[in-house]
Write a protein that holds these residues in place. Sequence first.
Motif, PDB file in Angstrom:
ATOM      1  N   MET A 102       0.747  -1.140   0.043  1.00  0.00           N
ATOM      2  CA  MET A 102       0.198  -0.039   0.077  1.00  0.00           C
ATOM      3  C   MET A 102       0.968   1.332  -0.028  1.00  0.00           C
ATOM      4  O   MET A 102       1.855   1.196   0.568  1.00  0.00           O
ATOM      5  N   LYS A 103       0.247   2.184  -0.908  1.00  0.00           N
ATOM      6  CA  LYS A 103       0.999   3.531  -0.733  1.00  0.00           C
ATOM      7  C   LYS A 103       0.609   4.649   0.210  1.00  0.00           C
ATOM      8  O   LYS A 103      -0.735   4.448   0.307  1.00  0.00           O
ATOM      9  N   ALA A 104       1.508   5.367   0.728  1.00  0.00           N
ATOM     10  CA  ALA A 104       1.108   6.421   1.569  1.00  0.00           C
ATOM     11  C   ALA A 104       1.573   7.705   1.070  1.00  0.00           C
ATOM     12  O   ALA A 104       2.688   7.929   0.971  1.00  0.00           O
ATOM     13  N   THR A 130      -6.015   0.855  -2.976  1.00  0.00           N
ATOM     14  CA  THR A 130      -6.370   1.854  -2.063  1.00  0.00           C
ATOM     15  C   THR A 130      -5.119   2.697  -1.310  1.00  0.00           C
ATOM     16  O   THR A 130      -4.071   1.896  -1.091  1.00  0.00           O
ATOM     17  N   PHE A 131      -5.112   3.749  -1.012  1.00  0.00           N
ATOM     18  CA  PHE A 131      -3.843   4.406  -0.399  1.00  0.00           C
ATOM     19  C   PHE A 131      -4.347   5.433   0.461  1.00  0.00           C
ATOM     20  O   PHE A 131      -5.409   5.777   0.954  1.00  0.00           O
ATOM     21  N   ILE A 183     -16.022   5.823  -1.285  1.00  0.00           N
ATOM     22  CA  ILE A 183     -14.834   6.293  -2.107  1.00  0.00           C
ATOM     23  C   ILE A 183     -13.475   6.563  -1.108  1.00  0.00           C
ATOM     24  O   ILE A 183     -12.401   6.741  -1.529  1.00  0.00           O
ATOM     25  N   GLY A 184     -13.810   7.065   0.113  1.00  0.00           N
ATOM     26  CA  GLY A 184     -12.785   7.742   0.888  1.00  0.00           C
ATOM     27  C   GLY A 184     -13.481   7.827   2.363  1.00  0.00           C
ATOM     28  O   GLY A 184     -14.566   7.842   2.650  1.00  0.00           O
ATOM     29  N   PHE A 205      -8.095   6.532   0.806  1.00  0.00           N
ATOM     30  CA  PHE A 205      -8.710   6.882  -0.582  1.00  0.00           C
ATOM     31  C   PHE A 205      -8.557   5.573  -1.282  1.00  0.00           C
ATOM     32  O   PHE A 205      -7.724   5.029  -1.497  1.00  0.00           O
ATOM     33  N   GLU A 206      -9.936   5.402  -2.112  1.00  0.00           N
ATOM     34  CA  GLU A 206      -9.805   4.413  -3.165  1.00  0.00           C
ATOM     35  C   GLU A 206      -9.147   5.155  -4.447  1.00  0.00           C
ATOM     36  O   GLU A 206      -9.404   6.303  -4.604  1.00  0.00           O
ATOM     37  N   PRO A 207      -8.578   4.395  -5.453  1.00  0.00           N
ATOM     38  CA  PRO A 207      -7.831   5.181  -6.565  1.00  0.00           C
ATOM     39  C   PRO A 207      -8.777   6.073  -7.458  1.00  0.00           C
ATOM     40  O   PRO A 207      -8.388   6.852  -7.928  1.00  0.00           O
TER      41      PRO A 207
END
Length: 288
Positions: free
Chosen positions: A1-3, A97-98, A124-125, A172-174
């Motif tokens: 996962m990205k932050a 998801t990020f 979505i977020g 957030f979802e992408p």
Amino acid sequence: MKAVILAGGKGTRLRPLTLSMPKPLVPLAGKPLVRHIIDSLPAEVDEVLLAVNYMKGRLQEYFETAELPVKVRLVEENRPLGTGGALKNLREHIDGTFLAFNGDIVSSLDVSEMLRQHRSRGGIGTIALWRVEDPSAYGVAALDGHRITSFQEKPPPGEELSDLINAGVYVFEPEVLEHIPDGVVSLEKEVFPRILDLGMNGHLFEGHWVDCGTRSSYLEAQNVLLRAAGPEENVFCEGAQVSSGAQLEDCAVLSRAEVAPGAVLRRTIVCPGAKVGAGQKVYDKIYR
Ligand code: GDD
Ligand code: MG
């Protein structure tokens, strides 16, 4: 996962500290501000994307030499694109998801718990929300249950729809990126109001929260963190020289700073390299 960490602001409200260093590197309770966020990330984060503009070189230097718990990639905008534009600029690096963070926040938020809640509620977020007495200087969210029904960025005093503010941490979802137009875009003013119908949830938490972006809130953050850390009251950075004959209470003495015998300091930050002379009394100051 990205932050993602949004760290491209100039930090004008934190001058003079930010004249010589970018806001993410401003020292706070013994480490750079941005490290408080990096060190709070859940283990499933495998890469931090740091969205930068101002003093990128200084940040690069820091991240090349620092020992970090996770990989950090610096991504520069060709010009400051605002909080929304900065996210959109990272789209090629985002794969699911990020997480996203305002880079000037310190808090006790449990990010793993927020992620768990986001996944169980869908949408979505999710925005982390914090309760304050005066919400007018922040983004304000109105809730129906856990759904955010309205978002106001810095509403005029008296027009706030609730006392719950945007704490500057998001899941957030992408798909969110599809709702950010190209160019300079404010996430809070332009994007949030448009995506509320796609399911934006609020995640309330307790403990402590401070936006360190102004001088007074930076001092407050220093105090909050010192209190949270327990009975140890002062923070001395590496290379600080504090005489055993000086009296300090709730202070931070930054690298290469010196405090002479007989000096009395309370709730003060001694900037890197500054010298407090013998017998001097300094209260509630950023001392240069
Ligand atoms: N990369 C990049 N590019 N980062 C940016 C840019 C940009 O153009 N503009 C701002 N940032 C970064 C700042 O460095 C900061 O870390 C974060 O985005 C938020 O910007 P601030 O300028 O600090 O905004 P604020 O404090 O007035 O308001 C924001 O934070 C509040 C909580 O502290 C909003 O998100 C409010 O809704 C929120 O309540
Ligand atoms: Mg801020």
